[in-house]
Enzyme design. Sequence first.
Site, short mmCIF file in Angstrom:
data_model
loop_
_atom_site.label_atom_id
_atom_site.label_comp_id
_atom_site.label_asym_id
_atom_site.label_seq_id
_atom_site.Cartn_x
_atom_site.Cartn_y
_atom_site.Cartn_z
N ASP A 176 0.72 -1.15 0.10
CA ASP A 176 0.27 -0.37 0.36
C ASP A 176 1.40 0.55 -0.53
O ASP A 176 1.82 0.83 0.23
CB ASP A 176 -1.06 -0.52 1.06
CG ASP A 176 -0.73 -0.08 2.61
OD1 ASP A 176 0.49 0.41 3.03
OD2 ASP A 176 -1.31 -0.31 3.42
N ILE A 177 -0.07 2.32 0.22
CA ILE A 177 0.89 3.48 -0.15
C ILE A 177 1.75 3.98 1.52
O ILE A 177 3.15 4.26 0.96
CB ILE A 177 0.30 5.30 0.30
CG1 ILE A 177 0.59 6.36 -0.32
CG2 ILE A 177 -0.56 4.76 1.28
CD1 ILE A 177 1.03 6.66 -1.65
#
Length: 130
Positions: A18-19
Amino acid sequence: MQDYIFEIELKVRDYECDIQGVVNNAIYQSYLEHARHEYLISRGFSFAELTQQGILLMVSRIEMDFKRSLTSRDVFAVRLRTERQGVKLIFYQDIYRVPDNALCLKAKVEAIAKINDKLSRGEIFDTLLA
């Protein structure tokens, strides 16, 4: 040390992160599922063949305890052991980062079976584990 009966080694792919740069929590379920499928193949069974025979193996409950995050390109091992509990087959699955053997996830996956659209009493699990 757990009495693991199966282990598969995998590697984190960039798109699974994810980010924040860690593996998205939903991805861990895919890792666990892949390990269960490979375990059944190692026992001479496949989901496709079982389905063709009218045998459906399904997850009825899953618990996951996250301990440490995996990141891009980490190599890890999914280890499992099984236990029969009534109509259920319980998969205890742990994910360890390689090579430091750091525990990243502990999971308990409960599976049930339907045979020809009827809930099984679990006898199919005896066959799969024999």
